[in-house]
Design an enzyme around this catalytic site. Structure first.
Site, short mmCIF file in Angstrom:
data_model
loop_
_atom_site.label_atom_id
_atom_site.label_comp_id
_atom_site.label_asym_id
_atom_site.label_seq_id
_atom_site.Cartn_x
_atom_site.Cartn_y
_atom_site.Cartn_z
N THR A 185 46.47 36.41 48.19
CA THR A 185 45.40 37.18 47.56
C THR A 185 44.13 36.35 47.54
OG1 THR A 185 44.61 38.21 45.54
CG2 THR A 185 46.24 36.48 45.25
N GLU A 331 49.83 39.76 42.58
CA GLU A 331 50.70 38.90 41.78
C GLU A 331 51.80 39.68 41.06
OE1 GLU A 331 47.48 38.76 42.01
OE2 GLU A 331 46.66 36.74 41.77
N LYS A 441 35.24 44.02 44.20
CA LYS A 441 36.21 44.69 45.05
C LYS A 441 35.54 45.85 45.78
CE LYS A 441 41.07 45.14 45.17
NZ LYS A 441 42.29 45.54 44.52
N TRP A 446 38.42 42.10 48.64
CA TRP A 446 37.70 41.21 47.72
C TRP A 446 36.50 40.53 48.36
CZ3 TRP A 446 38.59 41.83 42.85
CH2 TRP A 446 39.87 42.16 42.39
P1 AMP Z 1 44.84 43.06 44.38
O1 AMP Z 1 45.60 41.87 44.01
O2 AMP Z 1 43.99 42.88 45.60
O3 AMP Z 1 45.71 44.27 44.47
O4 AMP Z 1 43.79 43.35 43.24
C1 AMP Z 1 44.18 43.52 41.88
C2 AMP Z 1 42.95 43.81 41.06
O5 AMP Z 1 42.34 45.04 41.49
C3 AMP Z 1 43.21 44.01 39.60
O6 AMP Z 1 43.36 42.78 38.90
C4 AMP Z 1 41.97 44.78 39.18
O7 AMP Z 1 40.85 43.92 39.01
C5 AMP Z 1 41.71 45.67 40.38
N1 AMP Z 1 42.34 46.99 40.16
C6 AMP Z 1 43.54 47.41 40.61
N2 AMP Z 1 43.79 48.67 40.20
C7 AMP Z 1 42.73 49.05 39.45
C8 AMP Z 1 42.39 50.23 38.71
N3 AMP Z 1 43.18 51.32 38.70
N4 AMP Z 1 41.21 50.25 38.04
C9 AMP Z 1 40.38 49.18 38.06
N5 AMP Z 1 40.65 48.05 38.74
C10 AMP Z 1 41.80 47.97 39.42
#
Ligand code: AMP
Length: 543
Positions: A185, A331, A441, A446
């Site tokens: 990640t 994670e 994001k 990212w």
């Molecule tokens: P990733 O590890 O790339 O899947 O990113 C995870 C992060 O995406 C989370 O810690 C949030 O900051 C953001 N995220 C995931 N789902 C949501 C959601 N439904 N609403 C807002 N942010 C989200």
């Protein structure tokens, strides 16, 4: 007193065995770079996974060795999921959208021995080949007729490799805690961090995923994961969809193409689909323009970023589709919270149910949620108090791969700090209100704000710079650069944005720059990002 039940390990290969026996005729349809409409059955898929396992054994892999994939969603990538992990190796799915330096870092850090790649990523691998010299060879996931000319050394053809092997293979009896897959990640600052899943966590996560209030999957479904197989195991669907015996549709390299996705939903009878909000915007726009209805679709699981209310409403009102918002992280395998309706809330008004659906979701069994203040005190679930969102459970990472606890992401009492800030209401519905991690994001990918700030600060006319993520109608979030000019210096918008050329990937360049006299600071001199985001809450990016 101990119970008297069998000690059967939870293994990924057991899903393959179950599926081949019980749902052998179920179809998997894929678009691939070499075939616009590939169809075969579960039975063939798992026979080929065994051929792959034999091929990996023959290549001299040892238990725990990493085999990487650089590939879109299609049937060969699914075979990798089972062939690699089932045989006791670690399937390392790499995001091809990362910029080359990150790819080099990840491949070297993981010590990938072989890389299995889609045709279209061969040039990308050629461009970094001299920096990943420990990789022993490359397998192009195509047939002999489509093999490209390439400068890559030791390059094999996937279909030729499989054709030489038997589908006679006995999956090894592994320890359920041994590593099965690896995903990096870049969702925090610094180098990308590896999350190492094991067989047990993967199976438990898949069980949780199929439950009615989570993804709600059944053998009657036709499931199209538009979330990439390289992004947190496509939210577990390669395991959960196969576990229940659903038909699977893989859009291959067409994952961002609204027209293709819309056609697949109609032609294949897709009932459940999953992906980030940006993808659905393209689908909804195409459907509107072409006057199409998403007839078969019952449910869209949308997550990875905040889901706009307008999207939930359009899906519901124009297409009769339920949007279930999901929240999770690499994670966390990734499922943590899913927004499904709870008993007692079914009498809500139209607007109330839309407001509820806009929240990130309620914790699913297997993941505990808590919010804490700056001193680590737990905050009430009243929908008002907001604090750092922390989680724990059997599919949440206990550390990052090869970082030996140095990431500092876990609390002393064993919770993982998500870097999200949230409220939780009395019914258990959680809403993300902010982020403490310094990242943006955009379209599900990212962007590091610190990296963008560092580039800006190198400009001689910049005294101080901060980058914040602000709402964007297409990409959910985009970076805005906020600059304080050095005394007596000047720099225009165009020059400032042109300064990024060649220094960061094009899609990471901020959408706009604004100049202010002073940035808000904390007592320790850090830029107060929360305050800055508040200051620019009404800002709109130029078209
Ligand atoms: P990733 O590890 O790339 O899947 O990113 C995870 C992060 O995406 C989370 O810690 C949030 O900051 C953001 N995220 C995931 N789902 C949501 C959601 N439904 N609403 C807002 N942010 C989200």
């Amino acid at each position: 007193m101990q119970g008297m039940m069998m000690d059967a390990p939870l293994l990924i290969s057991s899903i393959a065995e179950h599926a081949a026996k019980n749902h052998g005729d179920r179809e998997i349809m894929s678009i691939t770079a070499d075939n616009p409409e590939h169809r075969y059955t579960y039975r063939e898929c798992f026979a080929r996974s065994k051929q792959l396992a034999n091929a990996l054994d023959r290549l001299g892999m040892n238990r725990g060795d990493r085999v990487a994939t650089l590939a879109w969603n299609d049937y060969r990538h699914l075979e990798m999921y089972y062939g690699v992990s089932g045989a006791g190796y670690v399937c390392h799915t790499i995001n091809p959208r990362l910029f080359p330096e990150q790819l080099v870092f990840i491949i070297n850090h993981a010590e990938d021995r072989w890389i299995f790649t889609d045709l279209m990523f061969v040039p990308l691998l050629e461009s970094i080949a001299d920096k990943i010299s420990r990789v022993e060879g490359f397998v192009v996931m195509t047939d002999a007729a489509h093999m490209p000319e390439s400068s890559l050394s030791n390059m094999l053809c996937y279909e030729t490799l499989l054709a030489a092997e038997s589908s006679d293979y006995t999956w090894p009896d592994l320890d359920e805690r041994c590593a099965s897959s690896l995903c990096y990640t870049s969702g925090t600052t610094g180098d990308p961090k590896g999350v190492l899943y094991d067989h047990r966590s993967t199976i438990l996560h898949a069980y949780a995923g199929v439950a009615p209030d989570v993804l709600g999957l059944s053998s009657l479904d036709c499931i199209m994961p538009v979330v990439p197989l390289f992004h947190v195991n496509a939210w577990g669907t390669p395991y959960s969809a196969v576990m229940v015996g659903a038909k699977i549709v893989f859009p291959g390299p067409k994952m961002g193409d609204g027209e293709t996705l819309c056609k697949l939903i109609q032609a294949e009878g897709v009932s459940v689909t999953l992906g980030v909000p940006t993808v659905w915007l393209a689908v909804l726009q195409y459907a509107e323009k072409a006057g199409k209805r998403l007839d078969h679709l019952q449910r869209a699981i949308v997550g990875g970023a905040a889901v706009p209310q307008s999207m939930i409403k359009e899906f519901r009102d124009k297409h009769g589709v339920e949007v279930r918002q999901g929240w999770g992280m690499t994670e966390m395998s990734p499922l943590g919270a899913v927004n499904s309706i709870k008993a007692g809330l079914d009498g809500l008004s139209d607007q109330q149910s839309l407001d509820l659906a806009t929240r990130a979701g309620r914790g699913i069994f297997g993941v505990e949620l808590r919010i804490v203040d700056d001193d680590g005190n737990e905050l009430p679930w009243d929908g008002e108090a907001y604090g750092a969102l922390q989680v724990r459970g059997p599919w949440v990472c206990s550390d990052y791969f090869r970082l030996g606890g140095s990431a500092g992401a876990h609390t002393d009492d064993g919770w993982f700090d998500t870097g999200d800030v949230a409220t939780i209401d009395a019914e258990g519905y959680m809403a993300i209100t902010d982020r403490t991690k310094d990242v943006i994001k955009s379209g599900g990918e990212w962007i590091s704000s610190i990296e963008l700030e560092n580039v800006a600060m190198d400009h001689p006319a910049v005294a101080e710079a901060a980058v914040i993520g602000l709402a964007h109608p297409k990409w959910t979030e985009r970076p805005l650069l906020v600059v304080v000019k050095a005394e007596g210096q000047d720099v225009g918008k165009e020059e400032m944005l042109a300064w990024y050329k060649g220094k960061v990937a094009t899609w990471c360049v901020p959408n706009d720059v604004v100049y202010i006299d002073e940035l808000p600071h904390t007592a320790t001199g850090k830029v107060k990002k929360i305050e800055l985001r508040r200051q620019f809450a009404d800002y709109q990016f130029p078209n």
